[in-house]
Design a protein around this motif. Structure first.
Motif, PDB file in Angstrom:
ATOM      1  N   SER A  62       1.036  -0.944  -0.109  1.00  0.00           N
ATOM      2  CA  SER A  62       0.104  -0.317   0.136  1.00  0.00           C
ATOM      3  C   SER A  62       0.312   1.149   0.156  1.00  0.00           C
ATOM      4  CB  SER A  62      -1.178  -0.185   0.939  1.00  0.00           C
ATOM      5  OG  SER A  62       0.039  -0.207   2.259  1.00  0.00           O
ATOM      6  N   LYS A  63       2.278   1.269   0.988  1.00  0.00           N
ATOM      7  CA  LYS A  63       2.920   2.231   0.133  1.00  0.00           C
ATOM      8  C   LYS A  63       3.640   2.683  -1.244  1.00  0.00           C
ATOM      9  CE  LYS A  63       4.678   0.160   4.294  1.00  0.00           C
ATOM     10  NZ  LYS A  63       4.819  -0.814   5.000  1.00  0.00           N
ATOM     11  N   LEU A  64       3.469   1.682  -2.351  1.00  0.00           N
ATOM     12  CA  LEU A  64       3.223   2.458  -3.099  1.00  0.00           C
ATOM     13  C   LEU A  64       2.382   2.749  -4.195  1.00  0.00           C
ATOM     14  CD1 LEU A  64       5.845  -1.098  -3.931  1.00  0.00           C
ATOM     15  CD2 LEU A  64       6.571   1.127  -3.641  1.00  0.00           C
ATOM     16  N   PRO A  65       2.573   2.841  -5.454  1.00  0.00           N
ATOM     17  CA  PRO A  65       1.579   3.992  -6.035  1.00  0.00           C
ATOM     18  C   PRO A  65       1.713   3.111  -7.193  1.00  0.00           C
ATOM     19  CG  PRO A  65       3.709   4.221  -6.718  1.00  0.00           C
ATOM     20  CD  PRO A  65       3.963   3.869  -5.727  1.00  0.00           C
ATOM     21  N   LEU A  66       0.634   2.046  -6.433  1.00  0.00           N
ATOM     22  CA  LEU A  66       0.844   0.362  -7.487  1.00  0.00           C
ATOM     23  C   LEU A  66      -1.141   0.325  -8.318  1.00  0.00           C
ATOM     24  CD1 LEU A  66       2.438  -2.444  -6.042  1.00  0.00           C
ATOM     25  CD2 LEU A  66       2.447  -1.465  -7.579  1.00  0.00           C
ATOM     26  N   GLY A  67      -1.788  -0.334  -8.687  1.00  0.00           N
ATOM     27  CA  GLY A  67      -3.199  -0.166  -9.012  1.00  0.00           C
ATOM     28  C   GLY A  67      -3.524  -1.387  -8.415  1.00  0.00           C
ATOM     29  N   GLU A  68      -4.340  -2.219  -9.132  1.00  0.00           N
ATOM     30  CA  GLU A  68      -5.081  -2.958  -8.021  1.00  0.00           C
ATOM     31  C   GLU A  68      -3.839  -4.280  -8.716  1.00  0.00           C
ATOM     32  OE1 GLU A  68      -9.346  -3.932  -9.328  1.00  0.00           O
ATOM     33  OE2 GLU A  68      -8.982  -2.239 -10.411  1.00  0.00           O
ATOM     34  N   ILE A  69      -4.198  -4.755  -6.924  1.00  0.00           N
ATOM     35  CA  ILE A  69      -3.460  -6.245  -6.630  1.00  0.00           C
ATOM     36  C   ILE A  69      -3.930  -8.308  -6.863  1.00  0.00           C
ATOM     37  CG2 ILE A  69      -1.980  -7.551  -5.031  1.00  0.00           C
ATOM     38  CD1 ILE A  69      -1.244  -4.563  -3.819  1.00  0.00           C
ATOM     39  N   LYS A  70      -3.981  -8.919  -6.858  1.00  0.00           N
ATOM     40  CA  LYS A  70      -4.156  -9.971  -7.556  1.00  0.00           C
ATOM     41  C   LYS A  70      -3.838 -11.167  -6.707  1.00  0.00           C
ATOM     42  CE  LYS A  70      -8.430  -9.719 -11.203  1.00  0.00           C
ATOM     43  NZ  LYS A  70      -8.023 -10.366 -12.556  1.00  0.00           N
ATOM     44  N   ILE A 116       0.473 -11.948  -8.452  1.00  0.00           N
ATOM     45  CA  ILE A 116       2.007 -11.853  -7.164  1.00  0.00           C
ATOM     46  C   ILE A 116       0.156 -13.769  -7.211  1.00  0.00           C
ATOM     47  CG2 ILE A 116       0.726 -10.978  -5.754  1.00  0.00           C
ATOM     48  CD1 ILE A 116       3.979 -11.297  -5.083  1.00  0.00           C
ATOM     49  N   ALA A 117       1.109 -14.949  -6.961  1.00  0.00           N
ATOM     50  CA  ALA A 117       1.264 -15.989  -6.798  1.00  0.00           C
ATOM     51  C   ALA A 117       2.060 -16.548  -5.824  1.00  0.00           C
ATOM     52  CB  ALA A 117       1.049 -17.126  -7.821  1.00  0.00           C
ATOM     53  N   ASP A 118       1.912 -17.442  -4.616  1.00  0.00           N
ATOM     54  CA  ASP A 118       2.629 -18.410  -3.781  1.00  0.00           C
ATOM     55  C   ASP A 118       2.950 -19.650  -4.423  1.00  0.00           C
ATOM     56  OD1 ASP A 118       3.700 -18.722  -0.764  1.00  0.00           O
ATOM     57  OD2 ASP A 118       3.052 -20.648  -1.387  1.00  0.00           O
ATOM     58  N   GLU A 119       2.405 -19.907  -4.886  1.00  0.00           N
ATOM     59  CA  GLU A 119       2.986 -21.166  -5.930  1.00  0.00           C
ATOM     60  C   GLU A 119       2.773 -21.252  -7.371  1.00  0.00           C
ATOM     61  OE1 GLU A 119       0.750 -24.374  -5.275  1.00  0.00           O
ATOM     62  OE2 GLU A 119       2.108 -26.316  -6.088  1.00  0.00           O
ATOM     63  N   GLN A 120       3.036 -21.615  -8.548  1.00  0.00           N
ATOM     64  CA  GLN A 120       3.459 -22.283 -10.735  1.00  0.00           C
ATOM     65  C   GLN A 120       3.002 -23.458 -10.779  1.00  0.00           C
ATOM     66  OE1 GLN A 120       3.466 -17.757 -12.515  1.00  0.00           O
ATOM     67  NE2 GLN A 120       5.417 -18.691 -12.554  1.00  0.00           N
ATOM     68  N   THR A 121       1.702 -23.681 -11.286  1.00  0.00           N
ATOM     69  CA  THR A 121       1.615 -25.011 -11.772  1.00  0.00           C
ATOM     70  C   THR A 121       1.970 -24.833 -13.196  1.00  0.00           C
ATOM     71  OG1 THR A 121      -0.971 -24.680 -11.990  1.00  0.00           O
ATOM     72  CG2 THR A 121      -0.074 -25.608  -9.878  1.00  0.00           C
ATOM     73  N   ALA A 122       1.876 -23.301 -13.775  1.00  0.00           N
ATOM     74  CA  ALA A 122       2.536 -24.098 -15.174  1.00  0.00           C
ATOM     75  C   ALA A 122       3.151 -23.348 -15.920  1.00  0.00           C
ATOM     76  CB  ALA A 122       1.372 -23.983 -16.074  1.00  0.00           C
ATOM     77  N   GLY A 123       4.025 -22.730 -14.582  1.00  0.00           N
ATOM     78  CA  GLY A 123       4.897 -21.074 -15.477  1.00  0.00           C
ATOM     79  C   GLY A 123       6.248 -21.488 -16.713  1.00  0.00           C
ATOM     80  N   ARG A 124       6.150 -20.056 -17.158  1.00  0.00           N
ATOM     81  CA  ARG A 124       6.489 -20.412 -18.265  1.00  0.00           C
ATOM     82  C   ARG A 124       7.341 -19.289 -18.315  1.00  0.00           C
ATOM     83  NH1 ARG A 124       4.105 -17.189 -21.715  1.00  0.00           N
ATOM     84  NH2 ARG A 124       2.646 -15.917 -20.576  1.00  0.00           N
ATOM     85  N   GLY A 125       8.844 -20.237 -19.273  1.00  0.00           N
ATOM     86  CA  GLY A 125      10.199 -18.881 -19.620  1.00  0.00           C
ATOM     87  C   GLY A 125       9.414 -18.983 -21.286  1.00  0.00           C
ATOM     88  N   ARG A 126      10.583 -18.423 -21.731  1.00  0.00           N
ATOM     89  CA  ARG A 126      10.847 -18.413 -23.020  1.00  0.00           C
ATOM     90  C   ARG A 126      10.514 -19.049 -24.195  1.00  0.00           C
ATOM     91  NH1 ARG A 126      15.728 -15.216 -24.304  1.00  0.00           N
ATOM     92  NH2 ARG A 126      16.698 -16.418 -22.771  1.00  0.00           N
ATOM     93  N   LEU A 127       9.420 -19.335 -25.426  1.00  0.00           N
ATOM     94  CA  LEU A 127       9.018 -19.843 -25.798  1.00  0.00           C
ATOM     95  C   LEU A 127       8.928 -21.547 -25.167  1.00  0.00           C
ATOM     96  CD1 LEU A 127      12.875 -20.768 -28.471  1.00  0.00           C
ATOM     97  CD2 LEU A 127       9.846 -19.403 -28.347  1.00  0.00           C
ATOM     98  N   ASP A 128       8.475 -22.515 -24.961  1.00  0.00           N
ATOM     99  CA  ASP A 128       7.915 -24.126 -24.556  1.00  0.00           C
ATOM    100  C   ASP A 128       8.962 -24.077 -23.153  1.00  0.00           C
ATOM    101  OD1 ASP A 128       6.145 -23.886 -25.883  1.00  0.00           O
ATOM    102  OD2 ASP A 128       6.516 -25.360 -27.514  1.00  0.00           O
ATOM    103  N   ARG A 129       9.901 -23.307 -22.824  1.00  0.00           N
ATOM    104  CA  ARG A 129      10.639 -24.153 -21.344  1.00  0.00           C
ATOM    105  C   ARG A 129       9.363 -23.178 -20.241  1.00  0.00           C
ATOM    106  NH1 ARG A 129      15.209 -21.622 -24.774  1.00  0.00           N
ATOM    107  NH2 ARG A 129      15.624 -19.828 -23.904  1.00  0.00           N
ATOM    108  N   LYS A 130       9.638 -24.493 -19.466  1.00  0.00           N
ATOM    109  CA  LYS A 130       9.364 -24.350 -17.635  1.00  0.00           C
ATOM    110  C   LYS A 130      10.262 -23.176 -16.918  1.00  0.00           C
ATOM    111  CE  LYS A 130       6.459 -28.687 -17.994  1.00  0.00           C
ATOM    112  NZ  LYS A 130       7.205 -29.248 -18.936  1.00  0.00           N
ATOM    113  N   TRP A 131       9.467 -23.276 -16.064  1.00  0.00           N
ATOM    114  CA  TRP A 131       9.515 -22.121 -15.239  1.00  0.00           C
ATOM    115  C   TRP A 131       8.991 -22.611 -13.939  1.00  0.00           C
ATOM    116  CZ3 TRP A 131      13.564 -19.050 -14.571  1.00  0.00           C
ATOM    117  CH2 TRP A 131      14.183 -18.610 -12.986  1.00  0.00           C
TER     118      TRP A 131
END
Ligand code: BT5
Length: 261
Positions: free
Chosen positions: A13-21, A48-63
């Motif tokens: 809340s101390k930063l001038p952000l838009g909304e947060i999900k 923002i998420a605590d966990e990603q189940t299908a995080g992506r890198g570039r092309l088809d790479r996984k994060w």
């Protein structure tokens, strides 16, 4: 420990952000942010998420983003008219916001062009910038950032194409995820007005890993480019001196940079 959404909102809340999900678990924060950006997301909205189940890198790479240990988020920017000519520099903006947060903790990070942050030659963060188009113009930019904060966020070696580390491994203590997130966003908001300046470009270039060294840039199905890494062009392309003493620029694309051994 899971991220606490109340603490998250309070800290940010101390930063001038838009909304947060906030999501306890999600496929990819970039996918959610791209859909939101195509809809009505305000400038500087955050997914923002605590966990990603299908995080992506570039092309088809996984994060990989296992629960409770990492930062995985996507920040939506609605570029101003002044920023539009400089959108290829956004990946540098995000990378410098990460390196500044790490330097404040006395680490010596470097940017492996175009989108990785290294500490002592190990990848600690990855950036994935994607755009939402409206006809011929870019309407929104989504900056996806994954940072390995605690030890448990580092994937097993066999799934990696480059050695990885976490902030905890490098610092010797477990940093607070909220603090690292806050510092990243604060740094990005501070640096953003300088996006078009030479000072920005120089800072970005000075932070590059392998500066002055011989590198190999892999270009997918084309032959790799070998040369000495000289710095950056104004649009953020990589500048190299090839074996014939000619200066060549490598644009973004499927580029993988490696030191020549
Ligand atoms: C990147 O791609 O480094 C960009 C990663 C961006 C991730 C963020 S998280 C939030 C947002 N939502 C998303 O879905 N994505 C963004 P690239 O340069 O293509 O590197 C991918 C490679 O990094 C993989 O092929 C692995 O070898 C390696 N890798 C995967 N997870 C890693 C991790 N946690 N730490 C270090 N290396 C990893």
């Amino acid at each position: 420990m899971l991220m606490n959404p109340n603490e998250l909102n309070k800290t940010l809340s101390k930063l001038p952000l838009g909304e947060i999900k906030y999501f306890e678990s999600i496929g990819s924060t970039n996918d959610e942010a791209l859909a939101w950006a195509a809809n009505d997301a305000k400038d500087l909205s955050l997914v923002i998420a605590d966990e990603q189940t299908a995080g992506r890198g570039r092309l088809d790479r996984k994060w990989f983003t296992p629960p409770d240990t990492a930062l995985a988020f996507s920040l939506i920017l609605r570029p101003t008219e002044d920023e539009r000519p400089h959108l290829p520099r956004i990946v540098g903006l995000a990378a410098l916001a990460v390196t500044d947060a790490l330097k404040a903790r006395r680490l010596t990070p470097q940017i492996k062009w175009p989108n990785d942050v290294l500490v002592l030659g190990h990848k600690v963060a990855g950036i994935l910038v994607e755009s939402v188009w409206s006809g011929e113009d870019i309407d929104c930019v989504v900056i996806g950032v994954g940072i390995n904060v605690l030890k448990g966020s580092v994937p097993p070696e066999e799934v990696l194409n480059f050695p990885a580390t976490s902030l905890e491994d490098e610092l010797g203590y477990p940093p607070d995820r909220m603090e690292v997130l806050f510092e990243f966003l604060d740094n990005l908001i501070t640096l953003r007005p300088r996006l078009s300046t030479d000072e920005f470009l120089n800072r970005w270039a000075e932070s590059l890993a392998f500066l002055g060294e011989q590198v190999q840039v892999e270009l997918g199905d084309q032959p790799p480019v070998l040369g000495q890494l000289l710095g950056l062009e104004s649009d953020g392309s990589l500048r190299l001196r090839d074996g014939h003493d000619k200066t060549v620029a490598v644009r973004f694309g499927d580029v993988r940079l490696r030191p020549l051994t």
